[in-house]
Design a protein around this motif. Structure first.
Motif, PDB file in Angstrom:
ATOM      1  N   SER A  65       0.863  -1.181   0.000  1.00 51.75           N
ATOM      2  CA  SER A  65       0.000   0.000   0.000  1.00 51.75           C
ATOM      3  C   SER A  65       0.901   1.233   0.000  1.00 51.75           C
ATOM      4  O   SER A  65       2.122   1.125   0.021  1.00 51.75           O
ATOM      5  CB  SER A  65      -0.881  -0.019   1.237  1.00 51.75           C
ATOM      6  OG  SER A  65      -0.090   0.121   2.396  1.00 51.75           O
ATOM      7  N   LYS A  66       0.264   2.403  -0.015  1.00 53.23           N
ATOM      8  CA  LYS A  66       1.064   3.638   0.002  1.00 53.23           C
ATOM      9  C   LYS A  66       1.817   3.766   1.322  1.00 53.23           C
ATOM     10  O   LYS A  66       2.930   4.286   1.366  1.00 53.23           O
ATOM     11  CB  LYS A  66       0.154   4.838  -0.230  1.00 53.23           C
ATOM     12  CG  LYS A  66      -0.377   4.890  -1.656  1.00 53.23           C
ATOM     13  CD  LYS A  66      -1.356   5.989  -1.871  1.00 53.23           C
ATOM     14  CE  LYS A  66      -1.880   5.948  -3.299  1.00 53.23           C
ATOM     15  NZ  LYS A  66      -2.949   6.912  -3.530  1.00 53.23           N
TER      16      LYS A  66
ATOM     17  N   TYR B 104       3.450  12.278  -4.134  1.00 49.98           N
ATOM     18  CA  TYR B 104       3.746  10.990  -3.500  1.00 49.98           C
ATOM     19  C   TYR B 104       2.728   9.942  -3.917  1.00 49.98           C
ATOM     20  O   TYR B 104       3.066   8.787  -4.186  1.00 49.98           O
ATOM     21  CB  TYR B 104       3.759  11.133  -1.970  1.00 49.98           C
ATOM     22  CG  TYR B 104       3.907   9.807  -1.273  1.00 49.98           C
ATOM     23  CD1 TYR B 104       5.132   9.143  -1.260  1.00 49.98           C
ATOM     24  CD2 TYR B 104       2.811   9.167  -0.678  1.00 49.98           C
ATOM     25  CE1 TYR B 104       5.276   7.915  -0.662  1.00 49.98           C
ATOM     26  CE2 TYR B 104       2.946   7.939  -0.083  1.00 49.98           C
ATOM     27  CZ  TYR B 104       4.180   7.315  -0.067  1.00 49.98           C
ATOM     28  OH  TYR B 104       4.312   6.088   0.515  1.00 49.98           O
ATOM     29  N   SER B 105       1.449  10.396  -3.935  1.00 50.34           N
ATOM     30  CA  SER B 105       0.390   9.453  -4.306  1.00 50.34           C
ATOM     31  C   SER B 105       0.609   8.919  -5.724  1.00 50.34           C
ATOM     32  O   SER B 105       0.487   7.711  -5.969  1.00 50.34           O
ATOM     33  CB  SER B 105      -0.965  10.142  -4.194  1.00 50.34           C
ATOM     34  OG  SER B 105      -1.988   9.241  -4.494  1.00 50.34           O
ATOM     35  N   ALA B 108       3.627   6.661  -5.673  1.00 49.02           N
ATOM     36  CA  ALA B 108       3.323   5.385  -5.013  1.00 49.02           C
ATOM     37  C   ALA B 108       2.409   4.535  -5.885  1.00 49.02           C
ATOM     38  O   ALA B 108       2.589   3.315  -5.986  1.00 49.02           O
ATOM     39  CB  ALA B 108       2.665   5.651  -3.656  1.00 49.02           C
ATOM     40  N   THR B 109       1.444   5.198  -6.533  1.00 48.16           N
ATOM     41  CA  THR B 109       0.548   4.449  -7.419  1.00 48.16           C
ATOM     42  C   THR B 109       1.337   3.814  -8.566  1.00 48.16           C
ATOM     43  O   THR B 109       1.100   2.655  -8.922  1.00 48.16           O
ATOM     44  CB  THR B 109      -0.539   5.387  -7.979  1.00 48.16           C
ATOM     45  OG1 THR B 109      -1.170   6.042  -6.883  1.00 48.16           O
ATOM     46  CG2 THR B 109      -1.572   4.614  -8.776  1.00 48.16           C
TER      47      THR B 109
END
Lengths: 257, 237
Positions: A65-66, B104-105, B108-109
């Motif tokens: 997950s993140k 970051y999202s 991270a994705t």
């Protein structure tokens, strides 16, 4: 009746350790067990660290997950730090440095939340940590090198006449680590929080003076917000510095210079 | 003292409460005029309130306002320097969250998608490898009856070879017998011929020996003459 007396509490009040719950018993020399704000926030820090790792564990899923990625990145950084500082053959100290870093950084960051208490602004915690690390590192050096550990206090190539003086200097320098490591963390955190407390007190007075002053106060408030950001950065940097120095001390104990 | 401080701040805020929204409304409406229509802005504000129903949204806002007012008026909450710190903290947290959160999202994705891609491709490769293996193995699905048939053929072949060997042995024995018998026949024939030759020779020798005897020749001649006479008498000649 509201008076206009300017009353400011001491900015150091926020660092006072006050008990929330007390338990006294007339046994064992007036046994006293208290849950203080320091104890509560130490527990909160521990639970936050544990909670972060439980959340980031992501139920052992293969796909991260993140949160997992963030924690993996943190682990990679700390692992690289240990490899660089202590050496690739001493990665056994990674769990210790990892735990230390997360305790200090979460304690520091948690202390930035208003109405809270910063665990590392307690000299007992900061010096306690550094003294325990100092003792542990010394025991580590003695266990690895035995009596030869004391060669650490005599730099190579020292003339015989200077040996007593240099041993004294090196010994003081070595003993100072026990204090300096904790004081560095403590002083930085106390200084930052004190500064913010003083500035926020002035800003609160200015915001409540009048509308015009309140609007003008938005300018110093912007600087104040930046200082809060700086304090958050200091929280991270001090945790990193604390761990880097701990790694350095461990390396010294292992390699004796 | 902090309560006095809070009350003073509340009063000063209350006196000028009517002017404050107007002062704040002008730049905000200008700022958003080119981006959102008032209807959209209102809808986004309403949507920003938690819960889905309009009734619960209204109730939540009213209750929140009432609780805040009650907390401040009864000094449950005192606005002081900690409030300034809290506002600043939440501003910096929101700013950091907005500036770091989205990059970051996305990073991270992308990272998660990369891992998912690796795992999915590995799964597909594994599936294709298994399918290929199944296909290659399915080509051998008739191996059992085929083996049974081959076994039967092999068994029959062995039986035939056995019979062939037996017949070959019998033939060999018969040929041997025949050759032996033939040799015997030839031997006997040779013996007989030899005996005949010897007999002829002995007879010839006996005849010649007898013919060498004058008395015999005379007797023979007399017998021959007697037979001729007899034949002539009988008018046989």
């Amino acid at each position: 009746m509201i008076n206009n007396n300017f009353f400011i509490n001491s900015p150091l009040e926020q660092f006072e350790v006050t008990p929330f719950i007390k338990f006294n018993a007339p046994i064992l020399g007036d046994f006293n067990l208290s849950l203080t704000n320091l104890g509560l926030y130490a527990l909160i820090t521990v639970f936050l660290v544990l909670g972060l790792h439980i959340v980031a564990n992501n139920s052992h899923s293969l796909i991260p997950s993140k949160w997992s990625i963030a924690l993996e990145s943190a682990y990679a950084s700390i692992h690289a730090m240990v490899r660089d500082q202590i050496g690739p053959n001493n990665e056994i100290y990674t769990p210790f440095i990892y735990s230390l870093f997360f305790f200090v950084v979460i304690a520091n960051l948690n202390g930035n939340i208003p109405y809270g208490f910063t665990v590392t602004t307690s000299i007992m915690v900061a010096i306690g940590l550094s003294v325990m690390i100092f003792l542990g590192v010394t025991v580590l050096g003695l266990s690895i090198h035995g009596v030869h550990f004391f060669a650490y206090f005599i730099p190579s190539g020292t003339p015989l006449g200077l040996v007593p003086l240099l041993v004294l200097i090196e010994l003081i320098s070595y003993l100072a680590r026990a204090v300096s490591l904790g004081v560095r963390l403590f002083a930085n955190m106390v200084a930052g929080h004190t500064l913010l407390k003083i500035l926020s007190t002035f800003l609160a007075q200015l915001f409540t003076a009048s509308i015009l002053v309140a609007v003008v106060t938005l300018i110093p408030f912007a600087v104040f917000v930046a200082l809060i950001g700086l304090e958050i950065a200091v929280s991270l940097i001090q945790a990193y510095v604390f761990c880097v120095l701990t790694c350095s001390y461990i390396k010294d104990a292992i390699e004796l210079h | 003292m902090s309560s006095r401080f809070a009350l003073r701040s509340l009063r000063s805020a209350g006196i000028r409460s009517a002017a404050l929204p107007r002062a704040l409304a002008v730049p905000s409406s200008r700022g958003y005029a080119s981006q959102q229509s008032p209807d959209e802005k209102a809808a986004s504000l309403i949507n920003a309130v938690p819960t889905s129903s309009l009734w619960t949204k209204t109730g939540g806002v009213v209750l929140g306002t009432a609780v805040t007012a009650a907390a401040v008026s009864t000094e449950l909450y005192v606005a002081n320097e900690e409030t300034v710190l809290a506002v600043g903290f939440f501003i910096i947290v929101a700013a950091v969250g907005r500036s770091i959160g989205a990059p970051y999202s996305s990073w991270a994705t992308g990272h998660i998608d990369r891992i998912k891609g690796i795992l999915n491709s590995a799964r597909e490769e594994h599936t294709s490898a298994i399918t290929e293996r199944i296909t290659s193995v399915s080509a051998l699905k008739d191996v059992v009856p085929l083996t049974e048939q081959l076994y039967a053929v092999a068994k029959e072949t062995a039986t035939l070879e056995h019979e062939n060997f037996r017949l070959a042995q019998e033939s060999a024995v018969k040929a041997e017998l025949k050759s032996v018998l033939d040799s015997w026949v030839r031997f006997e024939q040779q013996q007989r011929e030899a005996e005949q030759v010897a007999l002829v020779a002995s007879v010839k020798a006996g005849v010649e020996e007898r013919l060498a005897d004058a008395g015999f020749r005379k007797q023979l001649l007399e017998e021959a003459l007697g037979q001729v006479e007899q034949l002539s008498r009988a008018k046989a000649i």
